[in-house]
Design a protein around this motif. Sequence first.
Motif, PDB file in Angstrom:
ATOM      1  N   GLY A  30       7.263  -7.379   3.654  1.00 39.26           N
ATOM      2  CA  GLY A  30       8.035  -6.556   2.733  1.00 39.26           C
ATOM      3  C   GLY A  30       7.597  -6.679   1.302  1.00 39.26           C
ATOM      4  O   GLY A  30       7.467  -5.679   0.587  1.00 39.26           O
ATOM      5  N   ASP A 158       8.843  -3.174   0.116  1.00 40.46           N
ATOM      6  CA  ASP A 158      10.152  -3.298  -0.527  1.00 40.46           C
ATOM      7  C   ASP A 158      10.248  -2.454  -1.790  1.00 40.46           C
ATOM      8  O   ASP A 158      11.320  -1.916  -2.112  1.00 40.46           O
ATOM      9  CB  ASP A 158      10.449  -4.763  -0.860  1.00 40.46           C
ATOM     10  CG  ASP A 158      10.697  -5.609   0.379  1.00 40.46           C
ATOM     11  OD1 ASP A 158      10.876  -5.028   1.473  1.00 40.46           O
ATOM     12  OD2 ASP A 158      10.715  -6.849   0.253  1.00 40.46           O
ATOM     13  N   HIS A 201       6.638  -1.300   6.750  1.00 34.05           N
ATOM     14  CA  HIS A 201       7.427  -2.406   7.317  1.00 34.05           C
ATOM     15  C   HIS A 201       8.470  -1.825   8.278  1.00 34.05           C
ATOM     16  O   HIS A 201       9.653  -1.748   7.938  1.00 34.05           O
ATOM     17  CB  HIS A 201       8.094  -3.189   6.192  1.00 34.05           C
ATOM     18  CG  HIS A 201       8.790  -4.440   6.620  1.00 34.05           C
ATOM     19  ND1 HIS A 201       8.742  -4.944   7.910  1.00 34.05           N
ATOM     20  CD2 HIS A 201       9.578  -5.311   5.924  1.00 34.05           C
ATOM     21  CE1 HIS A 201       9.464  -6.043   7.990  1.00 34.05           C
ATOM     22  NE2 HIS A 201       9.978  -6.283   6.794  1.00 34.05           N
ATOM     23  N   SER A 204      11.896  -3.571   8.867  1.00 36.09           N
ATOM     24  CA  SER A 204      12.730  -3.933   7.719  1.00 36.09           C
ATOM     25  C   SER A 204      14.191  -3.605   7.989  1.00 36.09           C
ATOM     26  O   SER A 204      14.583  -2.435   8.045  1.00 36.09           O
ATOM     27  CB  SER A 204      12.265  -3.191   6.462  1.00 36.09           C
ATOM     28  OG  SER A 204      13.164  -3.432   5.386  1.00 36.09           O
ATOM     29  N   GLY A 207      15.714  -2.096   4.928  1.00 29.87           N
ATOM     30  CA  GLY A 207      15.151  -0.762   4.757  1.00 29.87           C
ATOM     31  C   GLY A 207      15.880   0.261   5.608  1.00 29.87           C
ATOM     32  O   GLY A 207      16.189   1.368   5.146  1.00 29.87           O
TER      33      GLY A 207
END
Length: 257
Positions: A30, A158, A201, A204, A207
Amino acid sequence: MGDWSAFPHAGAFHFDAAGVLQCWTRLHVGDAEPPPSDPAVLQAWVLFHNGDFAQACAAGLAAGGKGMTVANKATAIYANYLEPSEKERLDLFRLVATRAEQQAQATPDDPNAWYWHAYALGRYSQGISIAKALAQGLGTKVKESLEKVIALSPRHADAHLALGTFHAEVIDKVGALIGSMTYGAKKEVGLRMFRQGLELHPASVIGMVEYAHALLMLEGDSRMDEANRLYERAAAAEPQDATERLDVDVAQAALAD
């Protein structure tokens, strides 16, 4: 830092230095942080991934250099998920923003110095209200810092996700027209940032949670089914460290509401 609340899943993770290095790519997909060469910084990361946030912060500050990144991440994650006092929470975000800004000035090519500056200001903005934060010019600072992160580290998942949140939050609070003209916030850009972040990612947890929330903010009930599927995937994820455990908690709470 001795007064910080404890990680609520104590004992769930038992990393040592070798274990963190072995899992480094997965743990840091991330934030794209490179493995540390300093054993003291590595030990701070061990504490962080096990959920010992106060000790991780102290160890990172003591190590100096790249240890500041651990200290800022530990403080920001603790403030976001575990600090019960809203005043303390906001104070911690301001502290991280100040430390990260100083780190970015000292090492401007370090993407995570800029990232934690943006993250802390973003969470602080949510705490005082997005409208008030925009009036204070904080939104522009968040956007600029995140764009610097992506320019320095194009695979920083991220940062893509956080920038997606910026676009969604601004449009939700001030509308598409003012958001675009005054703050450069655009729905299509926000959604693209989320898609790119999750491509970088796919696992995530935060996320998926943030994307689900953004879909409902930007497109309403027409995306409810997709948002619920994202919440369900996030809630069922197998967390790899303490932070992901807290993210799963958030996803499970969102499903329960």
